[in-house]
Design an enzyme around this catalytic site. Structure first.
Site, short mmCIF file in Angstrom:
data_model
loop_
_atom_site.label_atom_id
_atom_site.label_comp_id
_atom_site.label_asym_id
_atom_site.label_seq_id
_atom_site.Cartn_x
_atom_site.Cartn_y
_atom_site.Cartn_z
N CYS A 1 -8.30 2.38 -2.54
CA CYS A 1 -8.28 2.71 -1.11
C CYS A 1 -7.04 3.47 -0.66
O CYS A 1 -7.15 4.60 -0.19
CB CYS A 1 -8.43 1.43 -0.31
SG CYS A 1 -9.88 0.50 -0.80
N GLY B 1 -1.55 0.76 -5.39
CA GLY B 1 -2.63 1.38 -6.16
C GLY B 1 -3.96 0.97 -5.56
O GLY B 1 -4.04 0.65 -4.38
N VAL C 1 -18.17 -2.83 -1.36
CA VAL C 1 -18.33 -3.01 0.09
C VAL C 1 -19.75 -3.48 0.43
O VAL C 1 -19.96 -4.42 1.20
CB VAL C 1 -18.02 -1.69 0.84
CG1 VAL C 1 -18.36 -1.81 2.31
CG2 VAL C 1 -16.57 -1.31 0.67
N LYS D 1 -10.09 3.60 10.61
CA LYS D 1 -10.04 3.09 9.23
C LYS D 1 -8.92 3.80 8.43
O LYS D 1 -8.11 3.16 7.76
CB LYS D 1 -11.40 3.33 8.57
CG LYS D 1 -11.42 3.21 7.09
CD LYS D 1 -11.21 1.78 6.65
CE LYS D 1 -10.98 1.73 5.18
NZ LYS D 1 -11.20 0.45 4.60
N LYS E 1 -3.63 -5.15 -8.42
CA LYS E 1 -3.20 -6.36 -7.71
C LYS E 1 -3.94 -7.54 -8.34
O LYS E 1 -4.87 -7.33 -9.12
CB LYS E 1 -3.48 -6.26 -6.22
CG LYS E 1 -4.96 -6.13 -5.89
CD LYS E 1 -5.13 -6.01 -4.40
CE LYS E 1 -6.12 -7.01 -3.90
NZ LYS E 1 -6.29 -7.00 -2.48
N ASN F 1 -5.28 2.07 6.97
CA ASN F 1 -4.83 2.10 5.57
C ASN F 1 -3.54 2.91 5.41
O ASN F 1 -2.65 2.54 4.64
CB ASN F 1 -5.93 2.66 4.66
CG ASN F 1 -6.87 1.56 4.19
OD1 ASN F 1 -6.69 0.40 4.56
ND2 ASN F 1 -7.86 1.90 3.40
N PHE G 1 -12.41 -3.63 6.60
CA PHE G 1 -10.97 -3.84 6.35
C PHE G 1 -10.78 -4.93 5.30
O PHE G 1 -9.89 -5.76 5.41
CB PHE G 1 -10.26 -4.20 7.67
CG PHE G 1 -10.43 -3.17 8.76
CD1 PHE G 1 -9.72 -1.97 8.70
CD2 PHE G 1 -11.31 -3.37 9.80
CE1 PHE G 1 -9.88 -1.01 9.69
CE2 PHE G 1 -11.48 -2.42 10.80
CZ PHE G 1 -10.76 -1.23 10.74
C1 UGA Z 1 -6.81 -2.25 1.27
C2 UGA Z 1 -6.58 -2.80 2.69
O1 UGA Z 1 -5.63 -3.85 2.65
C3 UGA Z 1 -7.89 -3.32 3.28
O2 UGA Z 1 -7.68 -3.71 4.63
C4 UGA Z 1 -8.93 -2.19 3.24
O3 UGA Z 1 -10.19 -2.61 3.75
C5 UGA Z 1 -9.12 -1.74 1.81
O4 UGA Z 1 -7.84 -1.27 1.30
C6 UGA Z 1 -10.14 -0.63 1.80
O5 UGA Z 1 -9.90 0.44 2.37
O6 UGA Z 1 -11.27 -0.87 1.33
P1 UGA Z 1 -7.00 -3.32 -1.19
O7 UGA Z 1 -6.85 -1.92 -1.67
O8 UGA Z 1 -8.08 -4.18 -1.73
O9 UGA Z 1 -7.20 -3.33 0.42
O10 UGA Z 1 -5.65 -4.10 -1.52
P2 UGA Z 1 -4.29 -4.48 -0.77
O11 UGA Z 1 -4.14 -5.94 -0.80
O12 UGA Z 1 -4.17 -3.81 0.53
O13 UGA Z 1 -3.21 -3.86 -1.78
C7 UGA Z 1 -3.16 -2.46 -2.04
C8 UGA Z 1 -1.98 -2.15 -2.90
O14 UGA Z 1 -0.76 -2.33 -2.19
C9 UGA Z 1 -1.85 -3.02 -4.15
O15 UGA Z 1 -1.48 -2.21 -5.24
C10 UGA Z 1 -0.77 -4.02 -3.79
O16 UGA Z 1 -0.08 -4.52 -4.91
C11 UGA Z 1 0.14 -3.14 -2.93
N1 UGA Z 1 0.97 -3.91 -2.01
C12 UGA Z 1 0.41 -4.61 -0.98
C13 UGA Z 1 2.35 -3.89 -2.17
O17 UGA Z 1 2.90 -3.26 -3.09
N2 UGA Z 1 3.12 -4.58 -1.27
C14 UGA Z 1 2.58 -5.27 -0.23
O18 UGA Z 1 3.35 -5.86 0.56
C15 UGA Z 1 1.20 -5.30 -0.10
#
Ligand code: UGA
Length: 436
Positions: free
Chosen positions: A264, A261, A11, A208, A325, A212, A153
């Protein structure tokens, strides 16, 4: 404007670099000498697309610098952002560990000169800003300051774009003076008509967690519906389109998979449950979200076992993707950490490929897993391929080549990258998540 960022983790580094790109003068402070030396040489502590180039550019143009010395950086700053880590406490009870926040606050307090806004950028429990203010007052009674909350975010892998083109910026402040400083910092976004949501500090802190938790809930919702689709013989991809086009629902975060996963969602959902508990409130939807996510990972093991005819013992499995991811090297709470050991325990042999995550994976996955540098090499002589993380390079696999080098023809697609129709036509015994 002169800005200091405390903490050069994910961050802090992204925020500092993007503020410099806005035209501000930014100093990033970190206690870790090694990290700072590396950054000064252009070596990034994390993999984040585009970050290295932006750091290099802003350092060259004299707007971004790195140091281990907090004193000067703080005394000359108009705003100091706290972006230190807030890991889950070691007790594993959902509490966020605020040791680093409070340590940094004490150090900052002693160095403040002139009016300064201290901004919480780390994800912190409601009430942390009050504690930060108390510590500053106790350490330096003469300090002229406000404490604000400005949650981030950012998504890993898309952080620069998320920072430069956010849907909104939330600023939690208790005074107009602090608001004006934050508005000046975000002025370039304001000019692009990005909405700025002003709230009180506690509301910003809670926003926040709520954001999430809501996104995590959307994922758990569609994951459960996907399992129902599997039982009924319906298609969750079409279903998600069918509901997502309703503007009230929205199409994003409706992709089923092996469970969410990362650093966050798992941490923040538990922390929110803990915050609610402390206030005598239950959050049953979030509780269910967390439970469903754990169940989803277990269900993926069963799905893989079923696809292998009920027994994985002695089978050679190729795993494509390990990180939680794509576009990150982050393995924190990656579904692979739960799924792969369960398969190994029953006697499967696993060869894995990941474009960025292998060195992290080696720390958190059993040593019996073999790693290769080429995706097709992982699939050589495999009975089955498991697509675990949807990296772009797995989105257009050469099916003929795969069939030629694989022993079997089982393809388990935990991210629904492919459709059952195209895979069946290509001659694979295909399993998706809710797409049968
Ligand atoms: C998440 C939030 O999306 C951000 O807005 C936030 O700022 C961040 O956490 C944080 O608190 O710092 P992030 O953890 O980087 O971001 O990743 P995401 O893209 O949100 O994905 C999180 C997980 O959900 C991954 O494992 C992804 O594969 C899964 N996911 C996401 C799904 O299984 N399906 C979806 O439709 C979207």
């Amino acid at each position: 404007m002169k800005i200091t960022i405390i903490g050069t983790g994910y961050v802090g580094l992204v925020t500092g670099t993007c503020f410099a790109e806005f035209g501000h003068h930014v100093t990033c402070v970190d206690k870790d000498q090694n990290k700072i030396s590396n950054l000064l040489e252009g070596i990034m502590p994390i993999y984040e697309p585009g970050l290295d180039l932006l750091v290099e550019k802003n350092c060259k143009e004299g707007r971004l610098s790195f140091t281990t010395t907090l004193a000067e950086a703080v005394s000359s700053a108009e705003a100091v952002f706290l972006a230190v880590g807030t890991p889950s406490s070691r007790r594993g009870d959902g509490y966020a560990d605020l040791t680093y926040i409070y340590e940094a606050t004490k150090e900052i307090a002693a160095e403040l000169k002139g009016y300064t806004v201290i901004v919480d950028k780390s994800t912190v429990p409601v009430g942390t800003a009050d504690q930060v203010a108390r510590i500053i007052r106790e350490t330096n009674p003469d300090a002229e300051f406000d404490v604000a909350s400005n949650p981030e975010f950012l998504r890993e892998g898309a952080a620069i774009n998320d920072f430069m083109r956010p849907d909104r910026v939330v600023i939690g402040v208790e005074s107009d003076r602090a608001e004006n400083v934050l508005r000046d910092i975000y002025k370039p976004l304001f000019l692009r008509e990005t909405p700025i949501v002003r709230t009180d500090v506690k509301t910003a802190e809670l926003t926040k967690y709520a954001a999430n938790a809501f996104l995590a809930t959307k994922i758990s919702f569609i994951n459960e519906i996907a399992l129902l689709c599997d039982s009924i013989g319906a298609n969750v991809t079409d279903l998600a389109k069918g509901i997502g086009m309703d503007g009230r629902i929205g199409s994003k975060f409706l992709h089923p998979g092996p469970g969410y996963g990362g650093s966050c969602f798992p941490k923040d959902t538990l922390a929110l449950l803990r915050i609610a508990q402390e206030h005598g409130q239950s959050l049953r939807i979030i509780e269910a979200t967390v439970e469903v996510n754990a169940a989803q990972k277990a269900m993926m093991v069963k799905k893989i076992r079923d696809a292998l005819g009920g027994d994985e013992a002695g089978k050679k499995l190729a795993v494509l993707g390990l990180t939680f991811k794509p576009e990150t090297d982050d393995m924190r709470d990656a579904p692979a950490i739960t799924i792969l050991p369960a398969l190994l325990e029953k006697g499967a042999n696993i060869t894995a490929h990941d474009p960025q995550g292998v060195s992290e994976a080696k720390h958190v996955l059993p040593q019996t897993i073999s790693y290769v540098e080429d995706a097709y090499e992982a699939c050589r002589d495999a009975d089955a391929v498991i697509l675990m993380t949807e990296w772009n390079q797995y989105r257009a696999l050469d099916f003929d080549r795969l069939k030629e080098i694989m022993k079997g023809n089982v393809f388990i697609d935990l991210r629904n990258v492919y459709t059952p129709k195209e895979m069946q036509e290509a001659g694979f015994d295909y399993t998706g998540v809710g797409t049968c």
